[in-house]
Enzyme design. Structure first.
Site, PDB file in Angstrom:
ATOM      1  N   LYS A 152     110.768  88.674  94.952  1.00  0.00           N
ATOM      2  CA  LYS A 152     109.354  88.657  95.317  1.00  0.00           C
ATOM      3  C   LYS A 152     109.162  87.617  96.404  1.00  0.00           C
ATOM      4  CE  LYS A 152     105.393  90.493  94.033  1.00  0.00           C
ATOM      5  NZ  LYS A 152     105.160  91.782  93.393  1.00  0.00           N
ATOM      6  N   ASP A 201     102.239  93.975  98.590  1.00  0.00           N
ATOM      7  CA  ASP A 201     101.612  93.524  97.345  1.00  0.00           C
ATOM      8  C   ASP A 201     100.179  93.158  97.761  1.00  0.00           C
ATOM      9  OD1 ASP A 201     102.601  92.734  94.403  1.00  0.00           O
ATOM     10  OD2 ASP A 201     101.201  91.183  95.012  1.00  0.00           O
TER      11      ASP A 201
HETATM   12  N1  GLU Z   1     104.441  94.861  94.835  1.00  0.00           N
HETATM   13  C1  GLU Z   1     104.752  96.020  94.035  1.00  0.00           C
HETATM   14  C2  GLU Z   1     105.135  95.597  92.634  1.00  0.00           C
HETATM   15  O1  GLU Z   1     104.594  94.627  92.132  1.00  0.00           O
HETATM   16  C3  GLU Z   1     105.738  96.950  94.718  1.00  0.00           C
HETATM   17  C4  GLU Z   1     107.073  96.365  95.051  1.00  0.00           C
HETATM   18  C5  GLU Z   1     107.979  97.274  95.865  1.00  0.00           C
HETATM   19  O2  GLU Z   1     107.606  98.412  96.143  1.00  0.00           O
HETATM   20  O3  GLU Z   1     109.061  96.810  96.210  1.00  0.00           O
HETATM   21  O4  GLU Z   1     105.910  96.202  91.947  1.00  0.00           O
END
Ligand code: GLU
Length: 408
Positions: free
Chosen positions: A89, A129
């Protein structure tokens, strides 16, 4: 003891420590020529199952602790999808609110000028996100392409449809959350048809959760943003929400200016609106123990999390004590990242799939996640407890791979 090898290999201690954490400075200039400095992060948490995968968040609240908790969640969420992706992340304390396209572009370019060296389709694959959508992914991808001199489509997901994006990715998190609710209700011989539903938030996840809930026959009567809530007893007009949020990038208070019989309540609490199904799709800790009590008292029978960890531990206890269906985010919102993995598959094969095919894959993935969580919970003596089911299922997948790969 069921898995003595996990203790022997110190899996808990190793899994709790991110493999790598990157913190860096992002300098940029606003439209008036003033210089700003933000801090950015990428926490590469676990790569036992595949390249680090997870979104970037741009929000003033971002600091290392938030990115670490989101990264930790992501490891197990991604494992639950059954697809070959590790967990990571990232984000920055940059506040995109009120910034021009040119300012956002300069910020993204500056951020990527450092981040590119840590990324790669086989290494680390960011996505969106909160505060990061297709516009930001475009600027980030453009700068990655420029500094690496490679058209490496699979290095970022959430791209536009004409430059490597996947159909149904935009809809996937919200749709997936509703598919998960559908499965939880099916397990109780019930369905979404005719149910009154509330959805917190009005961003990408909330909009497409509302859309799928409506398609499956539910009536959505409320949604929100950080300024307040909109209650429309006739059913939320989704085209109007899309116009306000996706096109005009305005506050949701504009809804009641257009629709005279809807109510906008500044700083209102959405969980006080009576409903049968509640979908928290805004942000962490947005649903407290008291909110959960109010929901249960007013007849709520199912909750599924489109956001990451929106319900506090007290709130979860209230839902579980009341015996209502509760789907935690790492299971219920895994459809977004799962479809990102489908985007990576399409990029790797230089192919692009139809909307119908991609959505069908998503629906199947969500049904499988539900089934795995349901059966694991039963196996471990916690029937109907999707928290136990999701945590154990994800943990086992990652831990078994870590044991197999030795002490690294
Ligand atoms: N931000 C999204 C999540 O919390 C998607 C992450 C992604 O597609 O890599 O899962």
């Amino acid at each position: 003891m069921k898995y003595p090898e996990f203790a022997e290999h110190k899996i808990i201690q190793r899994i709790c420590e991110p493999e790598r954490q990157i913190i860096f400075r992002v300098p940029w200039q606003d439209d008036s020529g003033e210089t700003h400095i933000n801090r950015a992060f990428r926490v590469e948490f676990n790569s036992a199952l595949g390249p680090y995968k997870g979104g970037m968040r741009f929000h003033p609240s971002v600091y290392l602790g938030i990115i670490k908790f989101l990264g930790f969640e992501q490891v197990f969420k991604n494992a639950l999808t059954g697809l070959p992706i590790g967990g990571g992340k990232g984000g920055s304390d940059f506040d995109p609110k009120g910034r021009s396209d040119a300012e956002v572009m300069r910020f993204c370019q500056s951020l990527m000028t450092e981040l590119y060296r840590h990324l790669g389709e086989y290494t680390d694959v960011p996505a969106g996100d909160i505060g990061v959508g297709q516009r930001e992914i475009g600027y980030l991808f453009g700068q990655y392409k420029r500094v690496t001199n490679r058209y490496e489509s699979g290095v970022l997901t959430g791209k536009g449809l004409n430059w490597g994006g996947s159909r149904a990715r935009r809809e996937a998190t919200g749709y997936g959350t509703v598919f998960f609710v559908q499965e939880m209700l099916k397990a109780r011989s019930d369905s979404l048809d005719g149910k009154t539903c509330i959805v917190s938030g009005s961003g990408n996840v909330a909009i497409y959760a509302m859309e799928k809930a409506m398609q499956l026959g539910a009536k959505v009567v409320a949604c929100s943003d950080s300024g307040g809530i909109v209650v429309d007893k006739q059913g939320i007009d989704l085209d109007l929400i899309k116009q306000i949020k996706e096109v005009e990038r305005r506050r949701i208070s504009a809804y009641s200016e257009e629709k005279k019989d809807a109510r906008y309540i500044e700083d209102g609490n959405i969980w006080h609106v009576p409903c049968e199904v509640a979908l928290p799709c805004a942000t962490e800790n947005e649903l407290t123990g008291n909110d959960a009590k109010k929901l249960v008292d007013q007849g709520c029978m199912a909750v599924a999390e489109g956001a990451n960890m929106p319900t506090t531990p007290e709130g979860i206890r209230v839902f579980q004590d009341a015996g209502i269906a509760y789907g935690p985010g790492k299971a219920a919102n895994a459809g977004g990242v799962a479809t990102s993995a489908l985007e990576m598959q399409q990029n790797a094969s230089r192919d692009s799939w139809t909307f119908e095919y991609t959505e069908a894959r998503l629906e199947e993935i969500m049904a499988n996640i539900h089934l795995n969580c349901y059966e694991t919970a039963r196996e471990f003596g916690a029937s109907g407890n999707y928290v136990v089911g999701a945590n154990i299922t994800g943990f086992l997948k990652v831990s078994k791979a870590m044991v197999a790969m030795g002490l690294i």
